[in-house]
Design a protein around this motif. Sequence first.
Motif, mmCIF file in Angstrom:
data_model
loop_
_atom_site.group_PDB
_atom_site.id
_atom_site.type_symbol
_atom_site.label_atom_id
_atom_site.label_comp_id
_atom_site.label_asym_id
_atom_site.label_seq_id
_atom_site.Cartn_x
_atom_site.Cartn_y
_atom_site.Cartn_z
ATOM 1 N N GLY A 1 6.001 13.196 -5.059
ATOM 2 C CA GLY A 1 5.020 12.185 -5.408
ATOM 3 C C GLY A 1 5.471 10.790 -5.001
ATOM 4 O O GLY A 1 6.659 10.466 -5.073
ATOM 5 N N ILE A 2 4.518 9.969 -4.591
ATOM 6 C CA ILE A 2 4.758 8.579 -4.210
ATOM 7 C C ILE A 2 3.939 7.686 -5.141
ATOM 8 O O ILE A 2 2.742 7.927 -5.341
ATOM 9 N N ARG A 3 4.573 6.680 -5.685
ATOM 10 C CA ARG A 3 3.896 5.797 -6.650
ATOM 11 C C ARG A 3 2.606 5.236 -6.065
ATOM 12 O O ARG A 3 2.555 4.885 -4.876
ATOM 13 N N GLY A 4 1.594 5.128 -6.884
ATOM 14 C CA GLY A 4 0.254 4.811 -6.405
ATOM 15 C C GLY A 4 0.092 3.476 -5.719
ATOM 16 O O GLY A 4 -0.854 3.285 -4.942
ATOM 17 N N ASP A 5 0.996 2.523 -5.984
ATOM 18 C CA ASP A 5 0.861 1.207 -5.373
ATOM 19 C C ASP A 5 1.520 1.116 -3.997
ATOM 20 O O ASP A 5 1.464 0.067 -3.351
ATOM 21 N N LEU A 6 2.130 2.204 -3.535
ATOM 22 C CA LEU A 6 2.820 2.190 -2.252
ATOM 23 C C LEU A 6 1.944 2.752 -1.138
ATOM 24 O O LEU A 6 1.060 3.580 -1.370
ATOM 25 N N ARG A 7 2.227 2.307 0.074
ATOM 26 C CA ARG A 7 1.496 2.786 1.242
ATOM 27 C C ARG A 7 2.170 4.031 1.809
ATOM 28 O O ARG A 7 3.394 4.120 1.823
ATOM 29 N N GLU B 1 8.240 1.158 -19.002
ATOM 30 C CA GLU B 1 9.102 -0.020 -19.005
ATOM 31 C C GLU B 1 8.989 -0.826 -17.705
ATOM 32 O O GLU B 1 9.718 -1.809 -17.516
ATOM 33 N N GLY B 2 8.089 -0.412 -16.808
ATOM 34 C CA GLY B 2 7.965 -1.097 -15.529
ATOM 35 C C GLY B 2 9.038 -0.701 -14.531
ATOM 36 O O GLY B 2 9.265 -1.405 -13.545
ATOM 37 N N ARG B 3 9.692 0.444 -14.791
ATOM 38 C CA ARG B 3 10.761 0.917 -13.911
ATOM 39 C C ARG B 3 10.410 2.257 -13.264
ATOM 40 O O ARG B 3 11.285 3.048 -12.954
ATOM 41 N N GLY B 4 9.137 2.496 -13.097
ATOM 42 C CA GLY B 4 8.725 3.763 -12.501
ATOM 43 C C GLY B 4 9.283 3.925 -11.107
ATOM 44 O O GLY B 4 9.194 3.005 -10.285
ATOM 45 N N PRO B 5 9.893 5.053 -10.788
ATOM 46 C CA PRO B 5 10.479 5.255 -9.455
ATOM 47 C C PRO B 5 9.421 5.260 -8.364
ATOM 48 O O PRO B 5 8.281 5.675 -8.587
ATOM 49 N N LYS B 6 9.823 4.793 -7.184
ATOM 50 C CA LYS B 6 8.884 4.794 -6.058
ATOM 51 C C LYS B 6 8.487 6.213 -5.678
ATOM 52 O O LYS B 6 7.342 6.474 -5.318
ATOM 53 N N LEU C 1 14.109 6.794 -5.536
ATOM 54 C CA LEU C 1 13.799 8.226 -5.602
ATOM 55 C C LEU C 1 14.408 8.843 -6.854
ATOM 56 O O LEU C 1 15.555 8.550 -7.193
ATOM 57 N N VAL C 2 13.631 9.673 -7.518
ATOM 58 C CA VAL C 2 14.166 10.551 -8.556
ATOM 59 C C VAL C 2 14.136 11.971 -8.009
ATOM 60 O O VAL C 2 13.074 12.458 -7.599
ATOM 61 N N TRP C 3 15.303 12.603 -7.981
ATOM 62 C CA TRP C 3 15.402 13.993 -7.533
ATOM 63 C C TRP C 3 15.666 14.871 -8.749
ATOM 64 O O TRP C 3 16.520 14.558 -9.579
ATOM 65 N N ALA C 4 14.961 15.991 -8.856
ATOM 66 C CA ALA C 4 15.161 16.892 -9.991
ATOM 67 C C ALA C 4 15.033 18.338 -9.550
ATOM 68 O O ALA C 4 13.945 18.784 -9.175
#
Length: 381
Positions: free
Chosen positions: A168-174, A108-113, A68-71
């Motif tokens: 937001g939830i990363r597109g590859d997650l259910r 960089e392939g480190r996108g937060p879930k 998670l990224v919180w802002a």
Amino acid sequence: MPHSYYDFFAGGGMAGFGLGSDWQCLFANDIDAKKAASYRVNHGGGKELLLKDVAQVTADEIPGTADLVWASFPCQDLSLAGKGAGLAGKRSGMFKPFWQLVCDLTDEGRGPKMVAVENVYGAITSNGGRDFHTLAASFADLGYRFGAVVVDAVHFLPQSRPRFFIIGIRGDLRLPESCLQAAPSPVWHPPALVEGHNLLSAEAKERWVWWNLPVPASRESTLAELIEEDPKGVTWHSKAETAYLLSLMTDLNRKKVEAAKQLGTRKVGTVYRRTRPDADGVKRQRAEVRFDDIAGCLRTPSGGSSRQTIMVVEGRSVRSRLLSPREAMALMGLPESFILPERYNDAYKLAGDGVAVPVVRHLAQGIFEPVLKRNRLALVA
């Protein structure tokens, strides 16, 4: 293994208190040295905190990959009290370098879930809804499924504090079915948010979801029980000072005080000083009181009018004073063990700029943790 998160615009780390012990902060960032000092003393030294302008932070300074990224980015240019600069403003415009970091991590392939962005209610309507459109497009362009809710801290605490959260939830997650609903809810999706959604681009609407949150049980805490008789950091006003405060009230507000006197019991209210036009259009300072057992929204102390005053009425006795630092922290849901800044203004600013702890916990229980659990189960299966 604990869930992981980054905390941007971290302040005193209130988001971390809300997430709880099952979450580990891998990286935190703030530009305010005084807030950073509070973060460190209340988060075991806070070695994960980088004191630096977010616009100068680079992706290689951020370790690992976060669940998670919180802002909680600055609200001044988006609030109703601001000058309408919106995301183009110097302070609220800090969303842009923050979001660039999210983009860099993704590259960089480190996108937060998950990404959760918090701000004032006015973020929905500022600049005619264009700022909300910009926020939504940012999530959609990175491939996140996303939606927004407005949660008022009054569900959990005796403080009126509605805040806007876009998650937001990363597109590859259910996405768990329990987190979703087919249509907006009047509890979490006010008309302004529904209208904002209606004005989004087709691309953004395609990735939009209506988040479903449990309706919390009735709040048990009251304002009166949080008020200290012997506060530290403030003193009770003299009779003359209280009389002056009463003199600033309109007839309507003085009648509220008189009605509280007639009860014959201890009644606690809160007072804000505001500038209002009189019948002739002349702007005058007015004191406005409420006795509904709910504090007004805590704000940063940019002058005496923004500091909330407590008024205690017991029969014919009327006493007043500023809200104490400890009371301000209690209204944000922080524990008594939270170590306060020494100066009053620093403590009040920390509270006024913060996020209410139980609201973060509610979002974690309702969305963040179910999403992580659903996807870990999917990996096992």
